[in-house]
Design an enzyme around this catalytic site. Structure first.
Site, PDB file in Angstrom:
ATOM      1  N   ARG A   1       7.535 -34.681   7.706  1.00 60.45           N
ATOM      2  CA  ARG A   1       6.430 -34.471   8.648  1.00 60.45           C
ATOM      3  C   ARG A   1       5.792 -33.086   8.465  1.00 60.45           C
ATOM      4  O   ARG A   1       4.616 -32.886   8.773  1.00 60.45           O
ATOM      5  CB  ARG A   1       6.900 -34.667  10.092  1.00 60.45           C
ATOM      6  N   HIS A   2       6.575 -32.153   7.931  1.00 62.85           N
ATOM      7  CA  HIS A   2       6.031 -30.803   7.722  1.00 62.85           C
ATOM      8  C   HIS A   2       5.030 -30.785   6.571  1.00 62.85           C
ATOM      9  O   HIS A   2       4.094 -29.998   6.583  1.00 62.85           O
ATOM     10  CB  HIS A   2       7.171 -29.821   7.481  1.00 62.85           C
TER      11      HIS A   2
ATOM     12  N   HIS B   1       9.461 -25.035   7.403  1.00 60.24           N
ATOM     13  CA  HIS B   1       8.439 -25.852   8.062  1.00 60.24           C
ATOM     14  C   HIS B   1       7.028 -25.614   7.543  1.00 60.24           C
ATOM     15  O   HIS B   1       6.194 -26.516   7.597  1.00 60.24           O
ATOM     16  CB  HIS B   1       8.454 -25.593   9.581  1.00 60.24           C
TER      17      HIS B   1
ATOM     18  N   THR C   1       2.438  -2.286   8.818  1.00 59.20           N
ATOM     19  CA  THR C   1       2.848  -3.319   9.777  1.00 59.20           C
ATOM     20  C   THR C   1       3.125  -4.662   9.118  1.00 59.20           C
ATOM     21  O   THR C   1       3.683  -5.567   9.748  1.00 59.20           O
ATOM     22  CB  THR C   1       1.722  -3.566  10.796  1.00 59.20           C
TER      23      THR C   1
ATOM     24  N   GLY D   1      -2.071  -6.231   7.888  1.00 55.13           N
ATOM     25  CA  GLY D   1      -3.305  -6.165   7.090  1.00 55.13           C
ATOM     26  C   GLY D   1      -3.144  -6.804   5.731  1.00 55.13           C
ATOM     27  O   GLY D   1      -4.001  -7.591   5.275  1.00 55.13           O
TER      28      GLY D   1
ATOM     29  N   CYS E   1       3.165  -3.397   3.936  1.00 55.60           N
ATOM     30  CA  CYS E   1       2.271  -2.296   4.334  1.00 55.60           C
ATOM     31  C   CYS E   1       2.889  -1.678   5.587  1.00 55.60           C
ATOM     32  O   CYS E   1       4.071  -1.884   5.846  1.00 55.60           O
ATOM     33  CB  CYS E   1       0.821  -2.758   4.506  1.00 55.60           C
TER      34      CYS E   1
ATOM     35  N   ASP F   1       0.877  -1.175   0.000  1.00 58.79           N
ATOM     36  CA  ASP F   1       0.000   0.000   0.000  1.00 58.79           C
ATOM     37  C   ASP F   1       0.913   1.224   0.000  1.00 58.79           C
ATOM     38  O   ASP F   1       2.133   1.113  -0.228  1.00 58.79           O
ATOM     39  CB  ASP F   1      -0.992  -0.044   1.176  1.00 58.79           C
ATOM     40  N   HIS F   2       0.334   2.395   0.290  1.00 59.60           N
ATOM     41  CA  HIS F   2       1.132   3.631   0.306  1.00 59.60           C
ATOM     42  C   HIS F   2       2.226   3.596   1.375  1.00 59.60           C
ATOM     43  O   HIS F   2       3.338   4.050   1.147  1.00 59.60           O
ATOM     44  CB  HIS F   2       0.212   4.839   0.534  1.00 59.60           C
TER      45      HIS F   2
HETATM   46  C1  RB5 Z   1      -2.159   2.278   6.626  1.00 59.63           C
HETATM   47  O1  RB5 Z   1      -2.210   3.424   7.403  1.00 59.63           O
HETATM   48  C2  RB5 Z   1      -1.968   1.058   7.524  1.00 59.63           C
HETATM   49  O2  RB5 Z   1      -3.149   0.799   8.216  1.00 59.63           O
HETATM   50  C3  RB5 Z   1      -1.531  -0.133   6.700  1.00 59.63           C
HETATM   51  O3  RB5 Z   1      -0.361   0.169   6.017  1.00 59.63           O
HETATM   52  C4  RB5 Z   1      -1.221  -1.406   7.466  1.00 59.63           C
HETATM   53  O4  RB5 Z   1      -0.346  -1.194   8.519  1.00 59.63           O
HETATM   54  C5  RB5 Z   1      -2.372  -2.231   7.839  1.00 59.63           C
HETATM   55  O5  RB5 Z   1      -2.241  -3.351   8.364  1.00 59.63           O
END
Ligand code: RB5
Length: 145
Positions: A132-133, A98, A67, A70, A65, A8-9
């Site tokens: 096994r994996h 694994h 984090t 998402g 993204c 994303d951005h």
């Molecule tokens: C965008 O602001 C943020 O929500 C997105 O990049 C991400 O971290 C979502 O999981």
């Protein structure tokens, strides 16, 4: 190996850095967007790259993204996708060994550029161990049926 990229951005800049890093190593990289820093919705790109991996248009995917959370959740809704969000190299390596992960996600607001490179290098240098994996991965795949 052909690798599909999506962000994303928030992940746009790190995605470009990681794409250039893997291109330098000889991987064929396909960029599915985002194409700039204007606000977009991460599920669109997680889904798109997930579909490209599931249909085998590309072998693996890299998603970024803010984090990594998402966009990996969105990709994991596509049947056949095993996307993992990693903030350190050990989990990235083990997700392939694994769990036969086929997409790695990183958070541009969580890890720095150099750590992100180490994370994806660990992911792409690892191979699935099978045995096994395989049985356990098959059980994950069965959930989708
Ligand atoms: C965008 O602001 C943020 O929500 C997105 O990049 C991400 O971290 C979502 O999981």
């Amino acid at each position: 190996m052909k690798i599909g990229f999506g962000s994303d951005h928030a992940g746009y800049e790190l995605k470009n850095i990681l794409k250039a890093h893997l291109e330098e190593k000889g991987y064929e990289c396909i960029d599915y967007g985002a194409d700039g820093k204007e606000s977009v919705d991460y599920p669109d790109f997680g889904r798109l790259v997930g579909e490209k991996v599931a249909s085998k248009e590309v072998d693996k995917g890299v998603l970024v993204c803010g984090t990594g959370v998402g966009i990996s959740i969105a990709a994991n809704k596509v049947k056949g996708v095993r996307a993992c969000v990693c903030s350190e190299p050990y989990s990235a390596m083990m997700s392939v060994k694994h769990n036969d992960a086929n997409i790695i996600a990183v958070g541009a607001r969580v890890v720095g550029e150099d750590l992100a490179k180490l994370i994806i290098d660990s992911f792409f240098e690892a191979s699935f161990e099978g045995g096994r994996h395989q049985r356990r991965v098959d059980k994950i795949c069965n959930i989708e049926k």
